[in-house]
Design an enzyme around this catalytic site. Structure first.
Site, PDB file in Angstrom:
ATOM      1  N   LYS A   1       0.843  -1.195   0.000  1.00  0.00           N
ATOM      2  CA  LYS A   1       0.000   0.000   0.000  1.00  0.00           C
ATOM      3  C   LYS A   1       0.879   1.245   0.000  1.00  0.00           C
ATOM      4  O   LYS A   1       1.902   1.304   0.695  1.00  0.00           O
ATOM      5  CB  LYS A   1      -0.914  -0.027   1.233  1.00  0.00           C
ATOM      6  CG  LYS A   1      -1.940   1.105   1.283  1.00  0.00           C
ATOM      7  CD  LYS A   1      -2.861   0.947   2.487  1.00  0.00           C
ATOM      8  CE  LYS A   1      -3.906   2.051   2.556  1.00  0.00           C
ATOM      9  NZ  LYS A   1      -4.865   1.863   3.670  1.00  0.00           N
TER      10      LYS A   1
ATOM     11  N   SER B   1      -9.792   2.022   2.977  1.00  0.00           N
ATOM     12  CA  SER B   1      -8.921   2.755   2.071  1.00  0.00           C
ATOM     13  C   SER B   1      -7.925   1.876   1.311  1.00  0.00           C
ATOM     14  O   SER B   1      -7.297   2.324   0.349  1.00  0.00           O
ATOM     15  CB  SER B   1      -8.128   3.810   2.867  1.00  0.00           C
ATOM     16  OG  SER B   1      -7.274   3.187   3.829  1.00  0.00           O
TER      17      SER B   1
ATOM     18  N   SER C   1     -10.085  -0.308   7.289  1.00  0.00           N
ATOM     19  CA  SER C   1      -9.528  -0.136   5.946  1.00  0.00           C
ATOM     20  C   SER C   1      -8.805  -1.344   5.374  1.00  0.00           C
ATOM     21  O   SER C   1      -8.374  -1.308   4.227  1.00  0.00           O
ATOM     22  CB  SER C   1      -8.583   1.074   5.923  1.00  0.00           C
ATOM     23  OG  SER C   1      -9.313   2.267   6.033  1.00  0.00           O
TER      24      SER C   1
END
Length: 487
Positions: A79, A158, A182
């Site tokens: 990420k 997210s 998330s």
């Protein structure tokens, strides 16, 4: 050869060890998949770094057959919230669009030291603020799943790039971060496994901060066993992170025994929403199915009460917004990041932040600054922290009479990319995941089946502090009964 992409991490490791294919061959297949992807999951690609790591992995497999780490030669994505040395790290914000860190985050370093092959950096909601991956300066991420009517749906957020990449067979596993859901919510939307460990289990050093008292690194994989293998590779005490906990890191994969006879499972009555909201009936049915699976394996089902659950979401948004407004104050274009120049320094601050922060980030900064402002601190932020303690105490009291808690992960399936949801409805996607985050508890999302629209639905298992092994074992039971929904 492309079927190799659909193997689990454990299966890839076994075949690499037997030399059925090389790490370089495996990596090249993934690089090709990433180059041809249509999901917008990767924002920075690192094929040269990946091939170099794969060559090292092949050397290890050739000359060392004992004590091989389970991630050696395994292609993964990271990420874009985790710093990667000499590789662009942006948090998917214009204000950091060309930022090149000079060091690796601790979890990145641990992952790579365990032999993982980094394919690149993954898309996300800007500064991890969002539930749909529609708040990225690099554009929307698409979910690999298509709704029955042909509509494209969001991957969740997210960590939407992470979940889409794993579900789309672009990488074998991915690093994500979880502040209020998330990792778990996007895992649910994409039909994969997502695990958030206990707060402090993984170092936050080099992880771009959103809300420091809530942020925690997590993993997204296609199987429960793979989550165990990835998690045990990134956990550990870090003297440079004051929130890191000095506690033994077990081999989580050894906790998966598929035995739960006598295990006490709590079912919180406050999480049953379908009586008032008929649109949640489908996940409620799946929840009942999961309860039955656990009963069939010998678990004891106990209804519990978490009385302060209804306060969790508003409390979360006050606390995370307050912490975000403080953390994001450092981004002003002076030392790094994108700058909008002006002769007046205050005007430069205003232009730089106004132009380079997205709408959702600005919204949360404003909410947070208001909650922390003079005259409102006690009324909002301080009161929110007091209620957070009550939410935590609810869990502590419940764990005196149960071992684990089973809930839905998200109230509904993934929604259409073109669906315009109001802010409140968007925030409600985290209604089941936020309470565990406020308490700092470990939680895992595991698929339970498909909706009538042919989209994944998932359940969440919450454990007591540092019992990641236990939630993995329980998740493996649901996985065994459900089967692999990802084809």
């Amino acid at each position: 050869m492309k079927d190799i992409l659909k193997l689990s991490i454990a299966e890839m490791h076994d075949k690499l060890k037997k030399r059925e294919f090389s790490a370089v061959e495996l990596t090249k297949l993934h690089i090709e998949a990433v180059d041809n992807e249509k999901l917008n999951a990767f924002v920075t690609k690192t094929p040269e770094i990946a091939l170099s790591a794969a060559e090292k992995a092949d050397h290890i497999f050739t000359h060392q057959q004992e004590n091989l780490t389970p991630l050696t030669g395994i292609p993964v994505g990271i990420k874009d919230l985790f710093c990667t040395k000499n590789v662009r790290t942006t948090a998917c914000s214009n204000i950091l669009k060309n930022f090149i860190p000079q060091y690796d985050s601790t979890v990145t370093k641990l992952l790579l030291n365990n032999g993982a092959v980094m394919l690149g950096k993954l898309n996300m909601d800007e500064f991890a603020m969002g539930s749909s991956n529609s708040n990225s300066c690099f554009g929307n991420v698409k979910n690999p799943w298509i709704r029955a009517d042909g509509a494209e749906v969001v991957p969740g957020g997210s960590s939407g790039g992470s979940s889409a990449a794993v579900a789309g067979f672009l990488c074998a596993g991915a690093l994500g971060s979880d502040t209020g859901g998330s990792v778990r919510q996007p895992a649910a939307f994409c039909g994969i496994v997502g695990l958030k460990p206990t707060y402090g289990r993984c170092s936050r050093l080099g992880m771009i901060a959103f809300a420091s008292s809530l942020d925690q690194a997590g993993v997204l994989t296609r199987t429960v066993e793979d989550s165990a293998l990835m998690l045990q590779s990134i956990c550990g005490y870090d003297t440079q992170d004051p929130t890191s906990v000095n506690i033994n890191v077990p081999k989580f994969s050894e906790s998966i025994t598929h035995k739960i006879k006598g295990t006490r499972i709590g079912i919180p009555k406050e999480y049953e929403l379908s009586e008032k909201h008929k649109e949640y009936a489908e996940i409620s049915e799946m929840w009942s199915k999961g309860i039955q699976y656990l009963k069939d394996e010998g678990a004891e089902i106990i209804e519990i009460s978490l009385p302060h659950t209804s306060y969790a979401l508003p409390v979360y948004y006050i606390i995370c917004s307050a912490e975000a407004s403080s953390n994001l104050a450092r981004y002003d274009g002076i030392r790094y990041g994108t700058r909008i120049s002006s002769d007046d320094i205050n005007e430069m601050y205003k232009l730089t932040r106004g132009y380079n922060f997205g709408t959702e980030v600005k919204r949360r900064i404003l909410i947070g600054a208001y909650a922390l402002s003079s005259g409102y601190y006690d009324a909002y932020y301080n009161k929110a922290q007091c209620i957070r303690r009550l939410v935590t105490n609810d869990f502590i009291e419940s764990f005196k009479k149960i071992d684990y808690i089973l809930t839905p992960t998200a109230p509904k399936e993934a929604f259409s990319i073109n669906e315009q949801l109001d802010t409140l409805t968007m925030y409600l996607n985290d209604v089941f995941t936020v309470p565990a985050s406020l308490a700092g508890l470990p939680a895992i999302s595991v698929p339970i089946g498909l909706s009538k629209n042919n989209l994944p639905l998932s359940l969440q298992i919450i454990g007591n502090y540092y019992d990641e092994g236990g939630i993995l074992n329980l998740a493996s039971i649901i996985e065994k009964h459900t089967g692999r929904i990802l084809k």
